[in-house]
Design an enzyme around this catalytic site. Structure first.
Site, PDB file in Angstrom:
ATOM      1  N   ARG A   9      -4.471 -45.556 -28.002  1.00 21.15           N
ATOM      2  CA  ARG A   9      -3.614 -46.015 -29.099  1.00 21.15           C
ATOM      3  C   ARG A   9      -3.774 -45.099 -30.307  1.00 21.15           C
ATOM      4  O   ARG A   9      -3.195 -45.353 -31.355  1.00 21.15           O
ATOM      5  CB  ARG A   9      -3.969 -47.467 -29.469  1.00 21.15           C
ATOM      6  N   ASP A  73     -12.848 -39.570 -22.495  1.00 20.83           N
ATOM      7  CA  ASP A  73     -14.001 -40.151 -23.171  1.00 20.83           C
ATOM      8  C   ASP A  73     -14.697 -38.993 -23.851  1.00 20.83           C
ATOM      9  O   ASP A  73     -14.875 -37.924 -23.258  1.00 20.83           O
ATOM     10  CB  ASP A  73     -14.944 -40.861 -22.193  1.00 20.83           C
ATOM     11  N   ARG A 185     -11.741 -31.429 -27.264  1.00 23.24           N
ATOM     12  CA  ARG A 185     -10.579 -32.090 -26.671  1.00 23.24           C
ATOM     13  C   ARG A 185      -9.493 -31.074 -26.363  1.00 23.24           C
ATOM     14  O   ARG A 185      -8.853 -31.127 -25.317  1.00 23.24           O
ATOM     15  CB  ARG A 185     -10.062 -33.191 -27.599  1.00 23.24           C
TER      16      ARG A 185
END
Length: 201
Positions: A9, A73, A185
């Protein structure tokens, strides 16, 4: 157009993946987030590793939506704390997602640690799970040091206290596109690009 769910989200994570796909010239894939779909309960993060948690999130979301799913994660590992907070990064202070409390606790734990022993890194594991059961995990790491005080307002989580190797600015002082090119990331998501190209065909 293939729809792919990024199981988050967090709008900043969605924007980051979309920017990377544009930069890598990947078309024909629509990235949607959890807010774009009917709500379903989140699987608890009970894995001992980033890989276990990312796969659990992705498998859960594939089962609920029937879409190809990307889940990640990530966390910060601090050498002086034997690699902690690690998989506990988001709830280090005891409350999940309380960035300020997590950051304050970590800085407090490192108060007496000298500068030369404040090494650490961000880790991100991305799981890509298809409805046919195919599973892939990809890992990106970003080394640096933990500063003594927060700096910058870009980013989230531990970004304000992480200074990448070879740099003087915190991750939160870097422009988004600049950070995408080098972050944990960003590295993991770029490893995912060839898999998304296949879906786009």
């Amino acid at each position: 157009m293939s729809r792919v769910l990024l199981a988050t989200r967090n709008q900043k994570k969605l924007a980051e993946l979309r920017r990377i796909l544009v930069a890598e010239n990947v078309h024909g894939v629509e990235i949607v987030g959890l807010a774009d779909l009917p709500e379903f309960p989140d699987a608890p993060e009970t894995g001992a590793t980033f890989e276990e948690n990312a796969l659990a999130k992705a498998r859960d979301a594939v089962r609920e939506t029937g879409l190809p799913v990307i889940a990640d994660d990530s966390g910060v590992t601090v050498d002086a704390l034997n690699g902690m907070p690690g998989v506990l990064s988001a709830r280090w202070s005891g409350r999940h997602g309380d960035d300020q409390a997590n950051l304050d606790l970590l800085l407090g734990q490192l108060t007496d640690v000298p500068d030369e022993r404040r090494g650490g890194g961000f880790v991100c594991v991305v799981a890509f799970v298809l409805p046919d059961g195919t599973e892939t995990t990809l890992r990106g790491e970003w080394r640096g040091t933990i500063s003594r005080e927060p700096r910058g307002t870009n980013g989230f989580g531990y970004d304000p206290i992480f200074v990448p190797e070879g740099g003087t600015r915190s991750s939160a002082e870097m422009a988004p596109e600049e950070k995408d090119a080098v972050s944990h990331r960003g590295r993991a998501l770029r490893l995912l690009v060839p898999y998304l190209r296949v879906l786009a065909q």
